[in-house]
Design an enzyme around this catalytic site. Structure first.
Site, short mmCIF file in Angstrom:
data_model
loop_
_atom_site.label_atom_id
_atom_site.label_comp_id
_atom_site.label_asym_id
_atom_site.label_seq_id
_atom_site.Cartn_x
_atom_site.Cartn_y
_atom_site.Cartn_z
N GLU A 85 19.85 -0.17 19.37
CA GLU A 85 18.69 0.44 18.72
C GLU A 85 19.01 1.85 18.23
OE1 GLU A 85 13.99 1.47 19.62
OE2 GLU A 85 15.03 -0.08 20.75
N ASP A 122 22.71 -4.54 36.33
CA ASP A 122 21.75 -5.60 35.99
C ASP A 122 20.53 -5.00 35.30
OD1 ASP A 122 19.94 -7.69 35.91
OD2 ASP A 122 20.40 -8.41 37.92
N HIS A 128 13.72 8.04 13.57
CA HIS A 128 14.17 6.67 13.79
C HIS A 128 14.56 6.01 12.48
CE1 HIS A 128 14.42 2.70 15.62
NE2 HIS A 128 13.66 2.25 14.65
#
Length: 428
Positions: free
Chosen positions: A90, A283, A381
């Protein structure tokens, strides 16, 4: 056929598929899905993970999914400068951490942890006297400790092992359940295998002592005995003044009060946290499950962070969440890239890793709230995302930056617009 039309006479029942080599499996999949030769060749490239290792990490391996690893700079955690590898697809995640850390570099992040304790649960049902059964199990504490520690002498030798016992009576839709919690110090391991082995070993004893039937015996990912905390202060004068500070506080108040906002607020936190967890071979699913469960521990889902104003008028921020991460076992020990990332971090213990990850989550959240309180989340972004759109439109080399810059200047970051910009660029 590559238009989505099913191929004739295909079957997903492939005898002995798991016994074949990764390349043999890939060839079978390519035949099944009619993959083009260039696609097959791309899938056959395992990148920095040896195929034989990939074949042992999971089942039926045919390829790998390479995720970019960026490095967050400017981070100072407990007075120590650190570089933080982050694996994510991202845009703006790594940049957000860098920017937040730069703005409070002089003071940095102060962190702490509650320890390395994990919980294993043993579920017993069909008990006529559940409250008496609870007492009977608690009376066996010493015996339970001996059985649990006997499961992993190496862990005990390293200073870990059984630490405590809890027994709860739960009223459920299926009737009362007696749930035994084994509290275990797993040291520098995440600890799933260790505590699951203990739970399975103790299960028949619990059944006998309680007079019930035991079903589930497995760890809990709500690792609330393994909390990591980080705190930081951003000076109001250095983040844009009182209006920006108050906007960040208002954004936090929104997330604290409203689960619809809190879900996105916490997702942003996990953008940073999961990226470090993945880079170190830990994890991600366990960490995310534990974090979101912890956010709802009061009975309603709320923010994982808190924001306040100091006596001097600066912005004080803190985060607390379960972070069951490890340095040994599984991919953290086997994956060469995970090992390299741990080397970059320079973490001697799992506790230190958890501290840094908590600081990254707080930095990520601060950057997101500051953007929301000022220019909006899309400006920064989309400036980075525009490069992805440019590549999707077919831009290569220097074209990518040119097309992306044009999209941002126009304020429209879409593939169709990028295709037209690229077309005009190539004509000129």
């Amino acid at each position: 056929m590559t238009d989505g039309t099913p191929l004739p006479n295909r079957s997903s029942r492939i005898a002995g598929f798991h016994k074949k080599s990764p390349r043999e499996r890939l060839d079978l999949v390519a035949s099944f899905a009619d993959l083009a030769p260039d696609v097959v060749e791309r899938l056959s490239d395992f990148g920095n993970l040896p195929p034989d290792l990939g074949d042992r990490l999971i089942e039926n391996v045919v390829s790998t999914m390479n995720i970019p690893i960026g490095v967050a700079t400017n981070m100072k955690v407990d007075g120590e400068d650190v570089l933080v590898p982050m694996a994510t697809e991202e845009s703006s995640v790594v940049a957000a951490v860098c920017n937040a850390a730069r703005q409070n570099y002089d003071t940095g992040f102060a962190t702490s942890v509650s320890g390395n304790l994990m919980i294993a649960q043993v579920q017993a049902v069909g008990i006529s006297d559940p409250h008496a059964a609870r007492i009977r199990i608690l009376e066996r504490r010493s015996e339970i400790q001996a059985i649990c520690d006997g499961c992993d002498p190496v862990l005990v030798r390293l200073g870990g092992g059984f630490r405590d016992l809890e027994v709860r009576v739960l009223d459920t839709l299926g009737g009362p359940m007696v749930v035994t919690h084994l509290i275990v110090d797993t040291r520098d391991a995440m600890g799933a295998n260790a505590v699951n082995t203990m739970a399975e070993t103790i299960a028949p004893h619990v059944a006998r002592w309680s007079g019930g039937r035991v079903y589930l015996r497995i760890l809990s990912n709500l690792a609330d005995r393994r909390l990591a905390r980080a705190h930081a202060v951003w000076r109001t004068a250095e983040i844009g003044g009182p209006e920006v500070r108050d906007g960040i506080l208002s954004a936090y108040h929104f997330a604290e009060a409203d689960p619809y906002r809190a879900a996105t607020h916490n997702k942003g936190i996990m953008n940073g946290i999961s990226a470090v967890v993945l880079a170190t071979g830990n994890d991600t699913r366990a960490i995310e499950a534990g974090a979101h469960a912890y956010a709802a521990r009061s009975g309603r889902y709320t923010s994982l962070t808190r924001y306040e104003t100091t006596a001097e008028g600066d912005l004080s921020a803190s985060i607390e969440l379960p972070l069951a991460v490890g340095l040994v076992g599984g991919a953290t020990k086997l994956h060469p890239t995970a090992q390299a990332c741990l080397k970059i971090l320079g973490v001697p213990t799992a506790e230190r890793l958890a501290r840094i990850i908590a600081a990254v989550g707080l930095a990520q959240n601060f950057s997101a709230l500051k953007a929301l309180a000022t220019t909006g989340i899309q400006k920064g972004h989309m400036a980075l995302h525009a490069q992805n759109i440019a590549m999707m439109a077919g831009a290569v080399g220097d074209e990518i930056e040119t097309v992306a810059r044009t999209l941002v200047e126009r304020g429209t970051v879409r593939v169709d617009v990028a295709e037209k910009v690229l077309q005009d660029l190539r004509k000129s």
